[in-house]
Design an enzyme around this catalytic site. Sequence first.
Site, mmCIF file in Angstrom:
data_model
loop_
_atom_site.group_PDB
_atom_site.id
_atom_site.type_symbol
_atom_site.label_atom_id
_atom_site.label_comp_id
_atom_site.label_asym_id
_atom_site.label_seq_id
_atom_site.Cartn_x
_atom_site.Cartn_y
_atom_site.Cartn_z
ATOM 1 C CG ASP A 34 -2.082 0.772 1.212
ATOM 2 O OD1 ASP A 34 -3.223 0.439 0.918
ATOM 3 O OD2 ASP A 34 -1.980 2.181 1.022
ATOM 4 C CG LEU A 36 0.793 3.417 4.199
ATOM 5 C CD1 LEU A 36 1.669 3.813 5.346
ATOM 6 C CD2 LEU A 36 -0.590 2.993 4.723
ATOM 7 C CE1 TYR A 143 -14.074 3.714 -8.275
ATOM 8 C CE2 TYR A 143 -16.422 3.618 -8.362
ATOM 9 C CZ TYR A 143 -15.206 3.115 -7.872
ATOM 10 O OH TYR A 143 -15.231 2.136 -6.913
ATOM 11 C CG PHE A 171 -24.457 -3.603 -5.682
ATOM 12 C CD1 PHE A 171 -23.660 -4.371 -6.362
ATOM 13 C CD2 PHE A 171 -25.540 -3.213 -6.306
ATOM 14 C CE1 PHE A 171 -24.044 -4.880 -7.711
ATOM 15 C CE2 PHE A 171 -25.934 -3.315 -7.643
ATOM 16 C CZ PHE A 171 -25.106 -4.215 -8.274
ATOM 17 C CG LEU A 192 -26.455 7.377 3.976
ATOM 18 C CD1 LEU A 192 -26.770 8.960 3.769
ATOM 19 C CD2 LEU A 192 -28.012 6.621 3.357
ATOM 20 C CG PHE A 210 -26.207 14.740 -1.926
ATOM 21 C CD1 PHE A 210 -26.368 16.195 -2.116
ATOM 22 C CD2 PHE A 210 -25.480 14.057 -1.154
ATOM 23 C CE1 PHE A 210 -24.978 16.670 -1.203
ATOM 24 C CE2 PHE A 210 -24.635 14.575 -0.377
ATOM 25 C CZ PHE A 210 -24.317 15.898 -0.563
ATOM 26 N N GLY A 285 -25.466 12.019 -11.940
ATOM 27 C CA GLY A 285 -25.132 10.678 -11.786
ATOM 28 C C GLY A 285 -25.344 9.725 -10.911
HETATM 29 N N1 NAD Z 1 -16.176 1.222 -0.255
HETATM 30 C C1 NAD Z 1 -17.105 0.746 -1.307
HETATM 31 O O1 NAD Z 1 -18.390 1.033 -1.144
HETATM 32 C C2 NAD Z 1 -16.860 0.288 -2.743
HETATM 33 C C3 NAD Z 1 -17.737 -0.090 -3.527
HETATM 34 C C4 NAD Z 1 -17.377 -0.726 -4.818
HETATM 35 C C5 NAD Z 1 -16.069 -0.827 -5.096
HETATM 36 N N2 NAD Z 1 -15.218 -0.627 -4.025
HETATM 37 C C6 NAD Z 1 -13.651 -0.527 -4.438
HETATM 38 O O2 NAD Z 1 -13.123 -1.494 -3.494
HETATM 39 C C7 NAD Z 1 -11.720 -1.095 -3.420
HETATM 40 C C8 NAD Z 1 -11.475 -0.580 -2.022
HETATM 41 O O3 NAD Z 1 -12.277 0.444 -1.613
HETATM 42 P P1 NAD Z 1 -12.095 1.192 -0.195
HETATM 43 O O4 NAD Z 1 -13.405 2.011 0.441
HETATM 44 O O5 NAD Z 1 -11.388 0.278 0.653
HETATM 45 O O6 NAD Z 1 -11.044 2.374 -0.439
HETATM 46 P P2 NAD Z 1 -9.767 2.958 0.560
HETATM 47 O O7 NAD Z 1 -9.550 4.499 -0.311
HETATM 48 O O8 NAD Z 1 -10.353 2.795 1.791
HETATM 49 O O9 NAD Z 1 -8.675 2.046 0.292
HETATM 50 C C9 NAD Z 1 -8.028 1.854 -1.175
HETATM 51 C C10 NAD Z 1 -6.379 1.544 -0.640
HETATM 52 O O10 NAD Z 1 -5.521 1.556 -1.643
HETATM 53 C C11 NAD Z 1 -4.510 2.254 -1.446
HETATM 54 N N3 NAD Z 1 -3.906 2.903 -2.848
HETATM 55 C C12 NAD Z 1 -4.581 3.579 -3.523
HETATM 56 N N4 NAD Z 1 -3.684 3.872 -4.738
HETATM 57 C C13 NAD Z 1 -2.731 3.209 -4.717
HETATM 58 C C14 NAD Z 1 -1.430 2.917 -5.184
HETATM 59 N N5 NAD Z 1 -1.278 3.539 -6.542
HETATM 60 N N6 NAD Z 1 -0.403 2.017 -4.649
HETATM 61 C C15 NAD Z 1 -0.495 1.490 -3.560
HETATM 62 N N7 NAD Z 1 -1.558 1.477 -2.757
HETATM 63 C C16 NAD Z 1 -2.684 2.535 -3.228
HETATM 64 C C17 NAD Z 1 -4.775 3.381 -0.548
HETATM 65 O O11 NAD Z 1 -3.771 3.770 0.275
HETATM 66 C C18 NAD Z 1 -5.898 2.626 0.323
HETATM 67 O O12 NAD Z 1 -5.269 1.943 1.804
HETATM 68 C C19 NAD Z 1 -11.454 0.004 -4.501
HETATM 69 O O13 NAD Z 1 -11.048 -0.503 -5.521
HETATM 70 C C20 NAD Z 1 -13.141 0.597 -4.746
HETATM 71 O O14 NAD Z 1 -13.095 1.212 -5.982
HETATM 72 C C21 NAD Z 1 -15.279 -0.017 -2.735
#
Ligand code: NAD
Length: 330
Positions: A34, A36, A143, A171, A192, A210, A285
Amino acid sequence: MKISRVLVIGGAGYVGSHFCLFATKNGLDVTVMDNLSKGYRSALRCSEFIQADLLDYDNVLMRFSEHKYDAIFHFAANCLVGESVLDPAAYYRNNVISAYNMLEAMKATGHDKVIFSSTCAVYGYPKKLPLCEDHPKEPISPYGRTKLAIEWMLEDYNKAYGIKSARLRYFNAAGCEPDFGLGEDHRPETHLVPNVVRFALKLSDELTIFGNDYPTRDGTCIRDYIHVMDLADAHLKACARLDTVPLIRFNLGTGAGFTNLEVVDSVKRISGVNIVPKFGPRRPGDPAELVADASAAQRDLNWKPTRSDLDSIVKEVIKWFSTCPQGYPS
Ligand SMILES: NC(=O)c1ccc[n+]([C@@H]2O[C@H](COP(=O)([O-])OP(=O)(O)OC[C@H]3O[C@@H](n4cnc5c(N)ncnc54)[C@H](O)[C@@H]3O)[C@@H](O)[C@H]2O)c1
């Protein structure tokens, strides 16, 4: 093939850290990579941590050469829909280019199994509900487009280079594991459940819903909330499934939708606080309703959400913010 050693990219973030906890509890040896940028050191649940940015190809290649992992779990991405509209370049760079770097490093080092976090945003406006995997993919935000572009890349890398992949379209991820010190702490927070809970606990001054003129039962948007530990379970099951089917994609949701006001009601009931949200305009959107048809995952992965009851999710999130009002230490 039995998996024992896994690499979790983005494992310091919200979904990734819960996956690491789940994988560790299931006896796997977990290494997190990561940068971070959005994750937290105190959310790490792994035996080894590599601080590295997927955009730094040479470093990623070196790290992938050091160990052979049985599978790679990819959670690393920028994931704010609104931000992606304002700055799509950052999203193509950090989502698409970094996923390309990961796949190239996998190809160069003989890693052949990846489980990828995709999203229901790949579908765009629903033409038919609940959304099934074959629904047309017409994402409306950068996105969602970056996630679909990666899904296509994964298909092509499978056909040409034999890299197996699972594309898991979540989801709304929700819930947490406060008893294990894990919560949801995005900055800014756009989801939310944590926002309503923070408002109820007086950790924020304002709560805006919203849009209240959608064609739904109370005028607010309907979403399908899936617990992060149920997501984690699906990840391990999808990984096992790749042994027999090399390219898979599944929706991960419960199939039940809750309106924004039903979420507010749940927090009101459980916290005992009378919450009065403000209503703002619709966000561009934002479809009226997003609910999964997750029957394919239930059937093919033998997966069933067991933690995704909305009131239980709300209780956990209240517990997390009561224990850690400021979230993780920065
Ligand atoms: N949270 C949701 O509701 C949700 C819904 C659908 C999809 N997702 C997908 O799930 C995944 C995780 O979501 P999340 O909510 O945990 O996001 P988050 O932002 O909490 O976690 C993402 C992690 O990836 C790390 N990161 C980002 N870019 C990086 C890079 N270039 N190199 C190394 N590390 C990197 C960040 O530091 C972070 O720790 C994402 O891919 C997101 O698109 C999340």
